[in-house]
Write an enzyme that holds these catalytic residues in place. Sequence first.
Site, PDB file in Angstrom:
ATOM      1  N   ASP A   7       1.051  -1.131   0.068  1.00 48.85           N
ATOM      2  CA  ASP A   7       0.080   0.071   0.134  1.00 48.85           C
ATOM      3  C   ASP A   7       0.917   1.135  -0.106  1.00 48.85           C
ATOM      4  O   ASP A   7       2.136   0.984   0.348  1.00 48.85           O
ATOM      5  CB  ASP A   7      -0.824  -0.023   1.137  1.00 48.85           C
ATOM      6  CG  ASP A   7      -1.622   1.325   1.447  1.00 48.85           C
ATOM      7  OD1 ASP A   7      -2.286   1.688   0.559  1.00 48.85           O
ATOM      8  OD2 ASP A   7      -1.534   1.530   2.730  1.00 48.85           O
ATOM      9  N   ARG A   8       0.340   2.532  -0.414  1.00 46.83           N
ATOM     10  CA  ARG A   8       1.338   3.542  -0.362  1.00 46.83           C
ATOM     11  C   ARG A   8       1.195   4.399   0.937  1.00 46.83           C
ATOM     12  O   ARG A   8       2.185   4.289   1.662  1.00 46.83           O
ATOM     13  CB  ARG A   8       0.829   4.503  -1.550  1.00 46.83           C
ATOM     14  CG  ARG A   8       1.958   5.509  -1.851  1.00 46.83           C
ATOM     15  CD  ARG A   8       1.431   6.396  -3.077  1.00 46.83           C
ATOM     16  NE  ARG A   8       0.640   7.516  -2.192  1.00 46.83           N
ATOM     17  CZ  ARG A   8       0.145   8.746  -2.885  1.00 46.83           C
ATOM     18  NH1 ARG A   8       0.703   8.812  -4.046  1.00 46.83           N
ATOM     19  NH2 ARG A   8      -0.508   9.445  -2.265  1.00 46.83           N
ATOM     20  N   ASP A   9       0.168   5.186   1.025  1.00 44.26           N
ATOM     21  CA  ASP A   9      -0.062   5.985   2.140  1.00 44.26           C
ATOM     22  C   ASP A   9      -0.193   5.498   3.459  1.00 44.26           C
ATOM     23  O   ASP A   9      -0.890   4.517   3.778  1.00 44.26           O
ATOM     24  CB  ASP A   9      -1.287   6.861   2.085  1.00 44.26           C
ATOM     25  CG  ASP A   9      -1.330   7.666   0.718  1.00 44.26           C
ATOM     26  OD1 ASP A   9      -0.353   7.868   0.163  1.00 44.26           O
ATOM     27  OD2 ASP A   9      -2.480   8.115   0.188  1.00 44.26           O
TER      28      ASP A   9
END
Length: 176
Positions: A7-9
């Site tokens: 995932d990023r954030d």
Amino acid sequence: MKLLILDRDGVINEDSDDYIKSLEEWIPIPSAIAAIARLSKAGWTVAVATNQSGIARGYYNLATLDSMHARLRELVAEQGGEIGIIQFCPHGPDEGCDCRKPRPGMLKRIAAHYGVDLAGIWFVGDSSGDLEAALAVDCQPVLVKTGKGERTLAKTLPAGTLVFDDLAAVAAHLLQ
């Protein structure tokens, strides 16, 4: 192929309940950038699957999102690594798409891109939606305590979820 999906954030960069709306607000977690570079240099392919409903909500546009991802690639490259495919869902929560986590569409697209089976592949996130998406395609759910991770940890986790302090700890485990 050694594939890791992130995932990023909250995993790669700082998260915000107010959304990451500009390149200036996209603040990388330094240890996460170093971890991605270390994994990449060790032969891992690191892909990203990220919900970006701020696009549907009108908070930022595709060019802004592209600038954030270009910066991510640049920072990892500066440390000798590279980021693989980045899949994002631009839809809002009520649009009924197949890609917005906890639905597994982005993970399936990453698998198709690389021609791999997702069974057992680690998907690292900081939210219940990430863990649910992982389970939907037989990925190994991995929770980091950064971002929304501590909040997620306070809930009931899916059986078999692995928990680490941050992405650097995930990388250390995978590289040992």
